[in-house]
Write an enzyme that holds these catalytic residues in place. Sequence first.
Site, PDB file in Angstrom:
ATOM      1  N   HIS A  64       0.858  -1.200   0.000  1.00 33.01           N
ATOM      2  CA  HIS A  64       0.000   0.000   0.000  1.00 33.01           C
ATOM      3  C   HIS A  64       0.897   1.254   0.000  1.00 33.01           C
ATOM      4  O   HIS A  64       1.950   1.251   0.646  1.00 33.01           O
ATOM      5  CB  HIS A  64      -0.855  -0.024   1.278  1.00 33.01           C
ATOM      6  CG  HIS A  64      -2.109   0.765   1.220  1.00 33.01           C
ATOM      7  ND1 HIS A  64      -2.131   2.130   1.007  1.00 33.01           N
ATOM      8  CD2 HIS A  64      -3.408   0.395   1.358  1.00 33.01           C
ATOM      9  CE1 HIS A  64      -3.378   2.553   1.038  1.00 33.01           C
ATOM     10  NE2 HIS A  64      -4.163   1.534   1.229  1.00 33.01           N
ATOM     11  N   GLY A 108       0.352  -5.116   1.910  1.00 38.67           N
ATOM     12  CA  GLY A 108      -0.813  -5.417   1.069  1.00 38.67           C
ATOM     13  C   GLY A 108      -0.451  -6.115  -0.223  1.00 38.67           C
ATOM     14  O   GLY A 108      -1.275  -6.785  -0.826  1.00 38.67           O
ATOM     15  N   TYR A 138      -5.207  -4.924  10.331  1.00 41.99           N
ATOM     16  CA  TYR A 138      -5.554  -5.561   9.058  1.00 41.99           C
ATOM     17  C   TYR A 138      -7.044  -5.906   9.036  1.00 41.99           C
ATOM     18  O   TYR A 138      -7.703  -5.983  10.073  1.00 41.99           O
ATOM     19  CB  TYR A 138      -4.667  -6.798   8.803  1.00 41.99           C
ATOM     20  CG  TYR A 138      -4.362  -6.936   7.337  1.00 41.99           C
ATOM     21  CD1 TYR A 138      -3.576  -5.967   6.697  1.00 41.99           C
ATOM     22  CD2 TYR A 138      -4.901  -7.940   6.572  1.00 41.99           C
ATOM     23  CE1 TYR A 138      -3.327  -6.034   5.335  1.00 41.99           C
ATOM     24  CE2 TYR A 138      -4.647  -8.029   5.207  1.00 41.99           C
ATOM     25  CZ  TYR A 138      -3.863  -7.064   4.599  1.00 41.99           C
ATOM     26  OH  TYR A 138      -3.633  -7.116   3.258  1.00 41.99           O
TER      27      TYR A 138
HETATM   28  O1  YXS Z   1      11.907   8.608  -0.450  1.00 42.29           O
HETATM   29  P1  YXS Z   1      11.602   8.420  -1.922  1.00 42.29           P
HETATM   30  O2  YXS Z   1      10.703   9.458  -2.498  1.00 42.29           O
HETATM   31  O3  YXS Z   1      12.836   8.120  -2.725  1.00 42.29           O
HETATM   32  O4  YXS Z   1      10.705   7.076  -2.004  1.00 42.29           O
HETATM   33  C1  YXS Z   1      11.252   5.863  -1.524  1.00 42.29           C
HETATM   34  C2  YXS Z   1      10.242   5.271  -0.548  1.00 42.29           C
HETATM   35  O5  YXS Z   1       9.655   6.231   0.301  1.00 42.29           O
HETATM   36  C3  YXS Z   1       9.214   4.730  -1.519  1.00 42.29           C
HETATM   37  N1  YXS Z   1       8.403   3.675  -0.902  1.00 42.29           N
HETATM   38  C4  YXS Z   1       7.113   3.826  -0.530  1.00 42.29           C
HETATM   39  N2  YXS Z   1       6.292   4.899  -0.592  1.00 42.29           N
HETATM   40  C5  YXS Z   1       5.031   4.720  -0.117  1.00 42.29           C
HETATM   41  N3  YXS Z   1       4.572   3.551   0.404  1.00 42.29           N
HETATM   42  C6  YXS Z   1       5.375   2.462   0.465  1.00 42.29           C
HETATM   43  N4  YXS Z   1       4.887   1.312   0.940  1.00 42.29           N
HETATM   44  C7  YXS Z   1       6.718   2.582   0.001  1.00 42.29           C
HETATM   45  N5  YXS Z   1       7.788   1.736  -0.055  1.00 42.29           N
HETATM   46  C8  YXS Z   1       8.789   2.416  -0.612  1.00 42.29           C
HETATM   47  O6  YXS Z   1       9.953   4.205  -2.609  1.00 42.29           O
HETATM   48  C9  YXS Z   1      11.228   4.881  -2.707  1.00 42.29           C
HETATM   49  C10 YXS Z   1      12.350   3.877  -2.645  1.00 42.29           C
HETATM   50  O7  YXS Z   1      12.257   3.281  -1.367  1.00 42.29           O
HETATM   51  P2  YXS Z   1      13.579   2.811  -0.570  1.00 42.29           P
HETATM   52  O8  YXS Z   1      14.645   3.850  -0.716  1.00 42.29           O
HETATM   53  O9  YXS Z   1      13.151   2.435   0.799  1.00 42.29           O
HETATM   54  O10 YXS Z   1      13.992   1.503  -1.411  1.00 42.29           O
HETATM   55  P3  YXS Z   1      14.905   0.277  -0.914  1.00 42.29           P
HETATM   56  O11 YXS Z   1      15.221  -0.487  -2.142  1.00 42.29           O
HETATM   57  O12 YXS Z   1      15.994   0.775  -0.036  1.00 42.29           O
HETATM   58  O13 YXS Z   1      13.941  -0.583   0.010  1.00 42.29           O
HETATM   59  C11 YXS Z   1      12.848  -1.255  -0.592  1.00 42.29           C
HETATM   60  C12 YXS Z   1      11.867  -1.645   0.541  1.00 42.29           C
HETATM   61  C13 YXS Z   1      10.589  -2.219  -0.080  1.00 42.29           C
HETATM   62  C14 YXS Z   1      12.536  -2.689   1.466  1.00 42.29           C
HETATM   63  C15 YXS Z   1      11.539  -0.358   1.358  1.00 42.29           C
HETATM   64  O14 YXS Z   1      11.127   0.664   0.446  1.00 42.29           O
HETATM   65  C16 YXS Z   1      10.439  -0.591   2.355  1.00 42.29           C
HETATM   66  O15 YXS Z   1      10.619  -1.239   3.405  1.00 42.29           O
HETATM   67  N6  YXS Z   1       9.206  -0.073   1.992  1.00 42.29           N
HETATM   68  C17 YXS Z   1       8.078  -0.226   2.882  1.00 42.29           C
HETATM   69  C18 YXS Z   1       7.465  -1.608   2.751  1.00 42.29           C
HETATM   70  C19 YXS Z   1       6.202  -1.670   3.629  1.00 42.29           C
HETATM   71  O16 YXS Z   1       6.292  -1.533   4.859  1.00 42.29           O
HETATM   72  N7  YXS Z   1       5.046  -1.820   2.991  1.00 42.29           N
HETATM   73  C20 YXS Z   1       3.760  -1.887   3.689  1.00 42.29           C
HETATM   74  C21 YXS Z   1       2.943  -0.633   3.347  1.00 42.29           C
HETATM   75  S1  YXS Z   1       1.458  -0.596   4.302  1.00 42.29           S
HETATM   76  C22 YXS Z   1       0.530  -1.844   3.671  1.00 42.29           C
HETATM   77  O17 YXS Z   1       0.829  -2.436   2.642  1.00 42.29           O
HETATM   78  C23 YXS Z   1      -0.738  -2.213   4.399  1.00 42.29           C
HETATM   79  C24 YXS Z   1      -1.502  -1.036   4.888  1.00 42.29           C
HETATM   80  S2  YXS Z   1      -0.337  -3.279   5.751  1.00 42.29           S
HETATM   81  O18 YXS Z   1       0.811  -2.663   6.432  1.00 42.29           O
HETATM   82  O19 YXS Z   1      -1.494  -3.326   6.590  1.00 42.29           O
HETATM   83  O20 YXS Z   1      -0.024  -4.533   5.177  1.00 42.29           O
END
Ligand code: YXS
Length: 259
Positions: A64, A108, A138
């Site tokens: 998400h 998500g 969730y």
């Molecule tokens: O800062 P910039 O503008 O360069 O953007 C960065 C991140 O902020 C962005 N980005 C996201 N933006 C919004 N929502 C996200 N979920 C998200 N994930 C990443 O993408 C740009 C590159 O990210 P960066 O620098 O962290 O890349 P990386 O290669 O070092 O690491 C990749 C990840 C995926 C390991 C890392 O981006 C990460 O941990 N992202 C968050 C993953 C996460 O927690 N997703 C759950 C979102 S909430 C959701 O899905 C549901 C509501 S729930 O939680 O209930 O399941």
Amino acid sequence: MAIINTQLQDNIGTITFNNPEHRNILSSELVSEMLQAIGALQKGKMRVLIIRALKGSKVWSAGHDVHELPMPGRDPLSYNDPLVTILRSIQSLPIPVIAMIEGSVWGGACDLALSCDIQIGCQSSAFCMTPAKIGVPYNVSGILHFMNIMGVNVAKEMFFTAEPLSAERAYHCGLLNHLVDVEQLEEFTYTLASKITRNSPLSIGVIKEQIRLLASAHPMSPVTFERVQGLRRTVYDSKDYAEGIQAFLEKRTPVFSGE
Ligand code: YXS
């Protein structure tokens, strides 16, 4: 630039995430493009849909778009949320949907991958359920989905630890139908899809819907439903939920108070 690419060949539709800069987040924009693409592909006699990321992706989808999560007081995963909408759309599509997974899958996006009918992964296909890391309650259909696929114990571990499950563990726990070498991933996936296109689409569509109806046939009394909604509300009204989002946006580790 389109954030998804769409292709239809030999009755096999392909939607490829094309937003690597933002790790293929399931933003309302991407979901809207997916829904439009699915509608268009269905007009073109699609019999199988493959959902994938670009070759060489380290992240299949980061889940998400956290920027689109509502601030405390509103359900972050309500019925009309874009993520929940695309999950329902895939689950009710009358054709098999295959998740071809190269790269890690977050939040998500795990539900999206598991909403597909068949999951084919490779060594980099790790799965991480993140609600507890962000303080998100969730939703009921999502939790039931995980319970049905991997069993209660592994689902609890995924939700409680918010730690990635490796591709091997995911395969062992039933999150992946197949775990193949990354070099064979594309050929293996399209060969399997091609086999499906040669079978009866009517029979397949009805069997898919029967399985969906049976898997979600869990009677819940109105009082129980209201209790669940009340419990979830205590989470999305909480300081912890606000802290989880703020910490993500500030790129720091959240400090949860339990309030
Ligand atoms: O800062 P910039 O503008 O360069 O953007 C960065 C991140 O902020 C962005 N980005 C996201 N933006 C919004 N929502 C996200 N979920 C998200 N994930 C990443 O993408 C740009 C590159 O990210 P960066 O620098 O962290 O890349 P990386 O290669 O070092 O690491 C990749 C990840 C995926 C390991 C890392 O981006 C990460 O941990 N992202 C968050 C993953 C996460 O927690 N997703 C759950 C979102 S909430 C959701 O899905 C549901 C509501 S729930 O939680 O209930 O399941």
